[in-house]
Motif scaffolding. Sequence first.
Motif, mmCIF file in Angstrom:
data_model
loop_
_atom_site.group_PDB
_atom_site.id
_atom_site.type_symbol
_atom_site.label_atom_id
_atom_site.label_comp_id
_atom_site.label_asym_id
_atom_site.label_seq_id
_atom_site.Cartn_x
_atom_site.Cartn_y
_atom_site.Cartn_z
ATOM 1 N N UNK A 158 0.855 -1.187 0.000
ATOM 2 C CA UNK A 158 0.000 0.000 0.000
ATOM 3 C C UNK A 158 0.890 1.235 0.000
ATOM 4 N N UNK A 159 0.581 2.141 -0.916
ATOM 5 C CA UNK A 159 1.331 3.397 -0.975
ATOM 6 C C UNK A 159 0.327 4.539 -0.944
ATOM 7 N N UNK A 160 0.441 5.374 0.067
ATOM 8 C CA UNK A 160 -0.519 6.467 0.210
ATOM 9 C C UNK A 160 0.227 7.790 0.210
ATOM 10 N N UNK A 161 -0.145 8.645 -0.730
ATOM 11 C CA UNK A 161 0.430 9.991 -0.756
ATOM 12 C C UNK A 161 -0.536 10.907 -0.010
ATOM 13 N N UNK A 162 -0.043 11.530 1.028
ATOM 14 C CA UNK A 162 -0.852 12.491 1.785
ATOM 15 C C UNK A 162 -0.498 13.887 1.309
ATOM 16 N N UNK A 190 7.739 14.609 10.858
ATOM 17 C CA UNK A 190 7.276 15.958 11.152
ATOM 18 C C UNK A 190 5.866 16.093 10.603
ATOM 19 N N UNK A 191 5.044 16.869 11.287
ATOM 20 C CA UNK A 191 3.686 17.117 10.805
ATOM 21 C C UNK A 191 3.772 17.717 9.401
ATOM 22 N N UNK A 192 2.819 17.333 8.547
ATOM 23 C CA UNK A 192 2.816 17.793 7.159
ATOM 24 C C UNK A 192 2.100 19.143 7.098
ATOM 25 N N UNK A 193 2.852 20.182 6.835
ATOM 26 C CA UNK A 193 2.307 21.538 6.832
ATOM 27 C C UNK A 193 1.441 21.751 5.595
ATOM 28 N N UNK A 237 -1.688 21.587 10.115
ATOM 29 C CA UNK A 237 -0.840 20.479 9.690
ATOM 30 C C UNK A 237 -1.562 19.154 9.925
ATOM 31 N N UNK A 238 -1.157 18.121 9.215
ATOM 32 C CA UNK A 238 -1.799 16.804 9.338
ATOM 33 C C UNK A 238 -0.756 15.688 9.247
ATOM 34 N N UNK A 239 -1.190 14.490 9.598
ATOM 35 C CA UNK A 239 -0.438 13.259 9.311
ATOM 36 C C UNK A 239 -1.494 12.183 9.073
ATOM 37 N N UNK A 240 -1.058 10.980 8.710
ATOM 38 C CA UNK A 240 -1.982 9.842 8.719
ATOM 39 C C UNK A 240 -1.382 8.753 9.604
ATOM 40 N N UNK A 241 -2.186 8.370 10.594
ATOM 41 C CA UNK A 241 -1.836 7.244 11.459
ATOM 42 C C UNK A 241 -2.774 6.096 11.128
ATOM 43 N N UNK A 242 -2.228 4.889 11.043
ATOM 44 C CA UNK A 242 -3.009 3.700 10.655
ATOM 45 C C UNK A 242 -3.433 3.010 11.928
ATOM 46 N N UNK A 243 -4.611 3.375 12.426
ATOM 47 C CA UNK A 243 -5.030 2.920 13.752
ATOM 48 C C UNK A 243 -5.242 1.407 13.792
ATOM 49 N N UNK A 256 3.486 13.904 1.994
ATOM 50 C CA UNK A 256 4.250 12.845 2.662
ATOM 51 C C UNK A 256 3.768 11.514 2.092
ATOM 52 N N UNK A 257 4.683 10.563 1.932
ATOM 53 C CA UNK A 257 4.306 9.262 1.365
ATOM 54 C C UNK A 257 4.445 8.172 2.426
#
Length: 642
Positions: free
Chosen positions: A277-281, A312-315, A289-295, A320-321
């Motif tokens: 799985x490849x996710x570009x945020x 680092x948080x994505x401004x 700012x955001x991130x993605x956490x895979x709960x 971020x990949x």
Amino acid sequence: MTTARLIALDQILFVLVAAAWAATAGVALTGLRQPAADGRRTRLIAAALCAAAIVVTALRVAGTLGLARAGWWFVAEKVTLALPLVVLPALASAVVSLPRLLRAPSGGAPVPSPRLVAFPLLLTAYGAVAGVACAVVVSSPVTAGGAAAVLALFAAAAVVSWRLLGPVRAPHYRWQTAGTGVLALAVALAVGGGRPGGTPHSGHDGGAAAPGLSVDLLRGPAASAAGGPAGARPRVRRFTLTARPAVVRLASGTVDAWSFDGQVPGPVLRVRQGDLVEVVLRNRLPGQAVTVHWHGYDVPSGEDGVPGVTQDAVAPGQAHVYRFRAEDAGTYWYHSHQDSSVAVPRGLFGLLVVDPAVPLPESEDHLLALHTFGTRPTLSVDGAAPVDGLARLALPPGARARLRVVNTDTRPVVLGLAGAPYTIAAVDGGDVPGATDLDGARLHLAAGGRYDLTFTVPSGPVLLTAGDRPALLVNGPSAPPAAAGPIVDITRYGAATAPPARFDQEITWVLDKTLAMAGGLPKLAQTVNGKAWPNIPAPVVRLGQTVRITVVNRGTDTHPMHPHGHHVRILSRNGVPATGLAMDTFDVAPGEVWEVALTADNPGMWMSHCHDLAHAAQGMEFHLAYEGVGTPYEMGGRNRPA
Ligand code: C2O
Ligand code: CU
């Protein structure tokens, strides 16, 4: 009486004890200052109050002894500090003061040695008030700083009183100065007790200087480099998630939300076991700012999406990949971990489903995301727009169905499924071995937790309730009566599996609400072992260890504990052996003691916290660190995980 009730009773009693002794001391002082004959009535009232105070103090002792049966964690500071401080002077009051208050001096003679009568009563009152302070300042384990703070206040009050009860002299400013000094010292000590001890923040502050591995190197495989079994290339699934503002339209009104791809929940990411799985945020949220956490998904640590720990948080404007192999099948979700206590409730989440390599028997497979916008509970079916009324689903009678229920809220929810017997096929993504049929039973789903419910679609309707609310009607037109059966004890569900034979390490997390340093300020914080983020020492594990974690909730709030990167196996709840289900978010209610086993098989730096995200923001978050793993990222400033 349950432990939670005893905790509540204790809180009522320590306030009563303090009030009773303060009243006794106050009335006695008045009575002693009056001439002997005039003060007699007042002194008798004081004696009666004293007797009552002795009774409530005895009750408090009894309550504490009852609470001690649930474990030392619940009474540590009471037995070592709060009770001695009130019980010992109370004994002196009973022996010295009480008889003298009752005795009538003859004629107009003054009461003999009023200082001797009043002093034990004052001491008891201070001790009782110190007991209240204790509840706020000291948790378990009792820290030297917290204990010293309480003792310093008590001693200072005692000395000042002794002076004041003595013969009247010119005012002594040095006493005021000394008192102020002691007060300052006590505050410093109490707050100091909330500062790190032992190996604080282990591995975190080391950054580049830390020996060993950086989380930055613990990343998922690049698409080109990933080799599957027998060298086969895994299928690569690419997604883009763009964080941006969105408006959610509910029957009850609109909500200004933050979203992934303009929808809440965000797009369903559905892949097959074994996929890469490849996710570009991308971040297009103004000012956030955001991130993605895979709960619940045990990805490599560098893909965990925690700002200040794994990235680092994505401004705004940045990207971020994330990459990981979908090794485990099941129901999961993803959410931003920057300012998560704000971002997740506002909509920055979506569902992640990994279908097993071998297809499931259910032909009907549906996703149900529960989410509350402000005070409006909603349900999204299969990633569609959320509905705050009754959602509907048509399923062919006779088919096998799976409902994947995800609680994206910060509070637990009680679910009911009426109209068909059902089983809990999976908990937090993992299959339940030996899942048995339930009929009319209700379920408690922790914040962040997931249950897969399976059943054969009956000819009649099926109703899913969430809390008191009818949430989903399968095959109407009219709903059957809501399920009203007992709530299933999830720790005892399914077939029991053998617990680990031995543990390499024991860790205890005592959850409480106490005065501690949190975010640079002393405040009433949600604490772990008496400390709040970022001062909670990181438990350090070694790769390959089996660790037993005992989680104790001394407070009055429920704490859905969520260690990242690992599922823990539930060993017991309140001393009752569990079946050993694997969970990533488990709800520790007030007064409860959970024992869980964690296998250290995923090296990294792992955020662990309460998933009542407001509690995390109030201090209840820390790292679980692996020996030899460090991070170059820093929390605070632009990186704010809670
Ligand atoms: Cu869903 Cu750190 O959390
Ligand atoms: Cu909590």
